[in-house]
Design a protein around this motif. Structure first.
Motif, PDB file in Angstrom:
ATOM      1  N   ALA A  61       0.822  -1.208   0.000  1.00  0.00           N
ATOM      2  CA  ALA A  61       0.000   0.000   0.000  1.00  0.00           C
ATOM      3  C   ALA A  61       0.857   1.260   0.000  1.00  0.00           C
ATOM      4  O   ALA A  61       0.511   2.263  -0.639  1.00  0.00           O
ATOM      5  N   GLU A  62       1.984   1.217   0.704  1.00  0.00           N
ATOM      6  CA  GLU A  62       2.850   2.391   0.771  1.00  0.00           C
ATOM      7  C   GLU A  62       3.510   2.665  -0.579  1.00  0.00           C
ATOM      8  O   GLU A  62       3.566   3.819  -1.034  1.00  0.00           O
ATOM      9  N   THR A  63       4.013   1.631  -1.228  1.00  0.00           N
ATOM     10  CA  THR A  63       4.591   1.807  -2.560  1.00  0.00           C
ATOM     11  C   THR A  63       3.528   2.302  -3.538  1.00  0.00           C
ATOM     12  O   THR A  63       3.776   3.214  -4.339  1.00  0.00           O
ATOM     13  N   ALA A  64       2.332   1.724  -3.458  1.00  0.00           N
ATOM     14  CA  ALA A  64       1.244   2.158  -4.349  1.00  0.00           C
ATOM     15  C   ALA A  64       0.875   3.615  -4.093  1.00  0.00           C
ATOM     16  O   ALA A  64       0.587   4.370  -5.037  1.00  0.00           O
ATOM     17  N   ARG A  65       0.865   4.030  -2.834  1.00  0.00           N
ATOM     18  CA  ARG A  65       0.541   5.420  -2.498  1.00  0.00           C
ATOM     19  C   ARG A  65       1.502   6.385  -3.182  1.00  0.00           C
ATOM     20  O   ARG A  65       1.087   7.412  -3.753  1.00  0.00           O
ATOM     21  N   ILE A  66       2.790   6.057  -3.130  1.00  0.00           N
ATOM     22  CA  ILE A  66       3.786   6.909  -3.780  1.00  0.00           C
ATOM     23  C   ILE A  66       3.530   6.993  -5.284  1.00  0.00           C
ATOM     24  O   ILE A  66       3.772   8.023  -5.922  1.00  0.00           O
ATOM     25  N   GLN A  67       2.973   5.912  -5.828  1.00  0.00           N
ATOM     26  CA  GLN A  67       2.692   5.854  -7.265  1.00  0.00           C
ATOM     27  C   GLN A  67       1.301   6.367  -7.626  1.00  0.00           C
ATOM     28  O   GLN A  67       0.855   6.228  -8.767  1.00  0.00           O
ATOM     29  N   GLY A  68       0.601   6.955  -6.669  1.00  0.00           N
ATOM     30  CA  GLY A  68      -0.682   7.578  -6.952  1.00  0.00           C
ATOM     31  C   GLY A  68      -1.882   6.657  -6.878  1.00  0.00           C
ATOM     32  O   GLY A  68      -2.970   7.021  -7.337  1.00  0.00           O
ATOM     33  N   LEU A  69      -1.717   5.477  -6.289  1.00  0.00           N
ATOM     34  CA  LEU A  69      -2.810   4.512  -6.151  1.00  0.00           C
ATOM     35  C   LEU A  69      -3.100   4.311  -4.672  1.00  0.00           C
ATOM     36  O   LEU A  69      -2.238   3.836  -3.926  1.00  0.00           O
ATOM     37  N   ASP A  70      -4.303   4.652  -4.222  1.00  0.00           N
ATOM     38  CA  ASP A  70      -4.638   4.604  -2.797  1.00  0.00           C
ATOM     39  C   ASP A  70      -5.187   3.238  -2.401  1.00  0.00           C
ATOM     40  O   ASP A  70      -6.388   3.022  -2.373  1.00  0.00           O
ATOM     41  N   LEU A  71      -4.287   2.326  -2.076  1.00  0.00           N
ATOM     42  CA  LEU A  71      -4.700   1.031  -1.558  1.00  0.00           C
ATOM     43  C   LEU A  71      -4.998   1.093  -0.064  1.00  0.00           C
ATOM     44  O   LEU A  71      -5.688   0.214   0.468  1.00  0.00           O
ATOM     45  N   TYR A  72      -4.492   2.114   0.610  1.00  0.00           N
ATOM     46  CA  TYR A  72      -4.788   2.244   2.045  1.00  0.00           C
ATOM     47  C   TYR A  72      -6.283   2.393   2.293  1.00  0.00           C
ATOM     48  O   TYR A  72      -6.806   1.891   3.292  1.00  0.00           O
ATOM     49  N   ALA A  73      -6.982   3.095   1.417  1.00  0.00           N
ATOM     50  CA  ALA A  73      -8.416   3.259   1.598  1.00  0.00           C
ATOM     51  C   ALA A  73      -9.123   1.908   1.567  1.00  0.00           C
ATOM     52  O   ALA A  73     -10.072   1.667   2.326  1.00  0.00           O
ATOM     53  N   GLU A  74      -8.655   1.022   0.694  1.00  0.00           N
ATOM     54  CA  GLU A  74      -9.228  -0.314   0.619  1.00  0.00           C
ATOM     55  C   GLU A  74      -8.850  -1.156   1.832  1.00  0.00           C
ATOM     56  O   GLU A  74      -9.636  -1.975   2.314  1.00  0.00           O
ATOM     57  N   ALA A  75      -7.629  -0.973   2.317  1.00  0.00           N
ATOM     58  CA  ALA A  75      -7.131  -1.799   3.417  1.00  0.00           C
ATOM     59  C   ALA A  75      -7.598  -1.325   4.785  1.00  0.00           C
ATOM     60  O   ALA A  75      -7.603  -2.108   5.738  1.00  0.00           O
ATOM     61  N   GLN A  76      -7.978  -0.052   4.898  1.00  0.00           N
ATOM     62  CA  GLN A  76      -8.212   0.535   6.218  1.00  0.00           C
ATOM     63  C   GLN A  76      -9.143  -0.263   7.125  1.00  0.00           C
ATOM     64  O   GLN A  76      -8.767  -0.532   8.283  1.00  0.00           O
ATOM     65  N   PRO A  77     -10.348  -0.661   6.696  1.00  0.00           N
ATOM     66  CA  PRO A  77     -11.230  -1.364   7.644  1.00  0.00           C
ATOM     67  C   PRO A  77     -10.595  -2.636   8.196  1.00  0.00           C
ATOM     68  O   PRO A  77     -10.726  -2.920   9.392  1.00  0.00           O
ATOM     69  N   ARG A  78      -9.922  -3.382   7.353  1.00  0.00           N
ATOM     70  CA  ARG A  78      -9.333  -4.639   7.803  1.00  0.00           C
ATOM     71  C   ARG A  78      -8.021  -4.429   8.548  1.00  0.00           C
ATOM     72  O   ARG A  78      -7.789  -5.020   9.612  1.00  0.00           O
ATOM     73  N   LEU A  79      -7.136  -3.614   7.988  1.00  0.00           N
ATOM     74  CA  LEU A  79      -5.807  -3.497   8.565  1.00  0.00           C
ATOM     75  C   LEU A  79      -5.832  -2.787   9.908  1.00  0.00           C
ATOM     76  O   LEU A  79      -5.113  -3.186  10.843  1.00  0.00           O
ATOM     77  N   THR A  80      -6.648  -1.746  10.062  1.00  0.00           N
ATOM     78  CA  THR A  80      -6.721  -1.087  11.368  1.00  0.00           C
ATOM     79  C   THR A  80      -7.294  -2.024  12.429  1.00  0.00           C
ATOM     80  O   THR A  80      -6.837  -2.033  13.576  1.00  0.00           O
ATOM     81  N   GLN A  81      -8.274  -2.830  12.059  1.00  0.00           N
ATOM     82  CA  GLN A  81      -8.824  -3.801  12.998  1.00  0.00           C
ATOM     83  C   GLN A  81      -7.782  -4.853  13.373  1.00  0.00           C
ATOM     84  O   GLN A  81      -7.666  -5.249  14.537  1.00  0.00           O
ATOM     85  N   ALA A  82      -7.019  -5.306  12.398  1.00  0.00           N
ATOM     86  CA  ALA A  82      -5.995  -6.318  12.668  1.00  0.00           C
ATOM     87  C   ALA A  82      -4.882  -5.768  13.554  1.00  0.00           C
ATOM     88  O   ALA A  82      -4.384  -6.463  14.455  1.00  0.00           O
TER      89      ALA A  82
END
Length: 399
Positions: A302-323
């Motif tokens: 997600a961090e590499t994608a963010r730098i490249q202009g793709l927001d995978l954190y938004a997709e991961a947030q519900p699961r990753l923050t809970q985990a």
């Protein structure tokens, strides 16, 4: 086509080494894939960007915490020594749990040393560190031909993820690397084919670490097809690794693994756990160490994608923050209920939360007190297989 055949083909086509791999070289991407913009990749852009590095450098040299302690830990580590000597070999053989260990530890350590030296170059501007990073990477690109035995995909992911970060940083911040094309050949022909298609039936940390390596290598090679393909696998693996109650009574089965479909098969795959709650991971009841690697690899992609202009954190947030919350609270002493792993868990999440915590708390402003307590208690984060010095690069870093 075998890896050896791919190597021969690539060697004959040296003029095209740095061009993207044709999409036909990979299976058709998952329907989940949403191709990124065709715009050029940002460089340096594997896990760390130039603004992130500039902030870390300024803070560390100014003596501000936690960057100074993180920098001190890095520069006094064995990986920072200018006398570090690479230990390359043509065939790296790694069995289960790296037994046999024929070059496995050496490769991972050399990759970490290359990345450490690259970071030291950027912070100190001492060219000797850049030259040491290059010497390590050149030593491997001169001889490496294959990874073998049962742990080959994971080993390739571990080392490939770190080598890609080191190479990306040196290539785009240091003026001279005569053998950069040879290193690119190695990443394209030895590493990328082993990791880019994932491993659907393995424990999830394998495939996630492989995607960490695949996305990093793809950025270094300016290979959009491989990047999009790896992101598609990441997207499919995420809900099969972290459970949310909205998934239903059972976790989602891993994609591209037809042997894990039924209730009993899914429970077996989830280490025998039959009670599912928000934030539980597929490897939680195996141990927190492997789980931490899986969560870390999710964040790395997600961090590499963010730098490249793709927001995978938004997709991961519900699961990753809970985990992160789920596992951090048990690391911090919350009693383990009888319904979780038979009432006993094997702790050891490790320094695997810094990147994700920075993304969600520092950048997005989420209140994450439990994850914050755990993350700060791990500082300064050191190195472990495919991660290194993330307090220095990612703590309190909004860039």
């Amino acid at each position: 086509m075998s890896r050896i055949s791919r190597l021969v083909t690539a060697t004959l086509a040296t003029a095209a080494l740095l061009l993207p791999v044709p999409a036909a070289a990979h299976p058709a991407p998952s329907p989940l894939a949403q191709p990124r913009s065709a715009a050029a990749f940002a460089h340096p852009g594997v896990l760390v960007s130039r603004p992130q590095l500039d902030l870390a450098r300024a803070k560390a040299l100014a003596g501000a915490q936690p960057w100074k302690s993180a920098y001190d830990a890095m520069r006094t580590s064995p990986f920072a020594s200018l006398s570090w000597s690479a230990r390359p070999r043509a065939i790296v053989e790694c069995g289960s749990a790296s037994v046999p260990n024929n070059g496995c530890s050496d490769e991972r350590d050399d990759a970490t040393a290359a990345y450490t030296q690259a970071l030291l170059w950027y912070i100190t501007k001492d060219a000797k560190h850049a030259q040491k990073a290059i010497a390590i990477m050149d030593a491997w690109s001169a001889v490496l031909r294959d990874h073998t035995n049962s742990n080959a995909p994971l080993q390739t992911g571990w080392a490939g993820a770190t080598f890609a970060r080191a190479a990306e940083l040196i290539r785009h911040t240091y003026p001279s690397w005569p053998q950069v094309n040879r290193f690119a050949t190695m990443l394209r022909t030895v590493y990328l084919p082993e990791v880019v298609n994932g491993r659907g039936c393995t424990n999830g940390n394998w495939e996630l670490i492989m995607m960490d390596a695949a996305t990093g290598i793809a950025v270094f090679l300016d290979d959009h097809a491989s990047f999009d393909h790896a992101v598609a696998i990441w997207r499919a693996r995420l809900p099969a690794y972290i459970y949310l109650t909205s998934d239903g009574a059972l976790p989602r089965p891993p994609a591209n693994c037809g042997s894990i479909n039924t209730r009993s098969e899914i429970i077996g795959y989830w280490q025998g756990q039959s009670t599912f709650t928000d934030g539980l991971a597929q490897e939680t009841c195996r141990d927190f160490g492997h789980t931490g690697w899986g969560l870390e690899a999710i964040a790395h992609v997600a961090e590499t994608a963010r730098i490249q202009g793709l927001d995978l954190y938004a997709e991961a947030q519900p699961r990753l923050t809970q985990a992160l919350y789920f596992h951090a609270r048990y690391e911090l002493g919350t009693a383990v209920p009888a319904s979780l792993c038979g009432g006993s868990v094997k702790k050891g999440l490790g320094p695997t939360t810094e990147v994700a915590f920075n993304a969600f708390h520092t950048r997005s402003g989420l209140d994450m007190p439990t994850t914050q307590r755990y993350t700060e208690a791990q500082r300064p984060a050191g190195e472990d297989h495919f991660l290194a010095w993330e307090t220095l690069t990612h703590a309190n870093n909004p860039s």
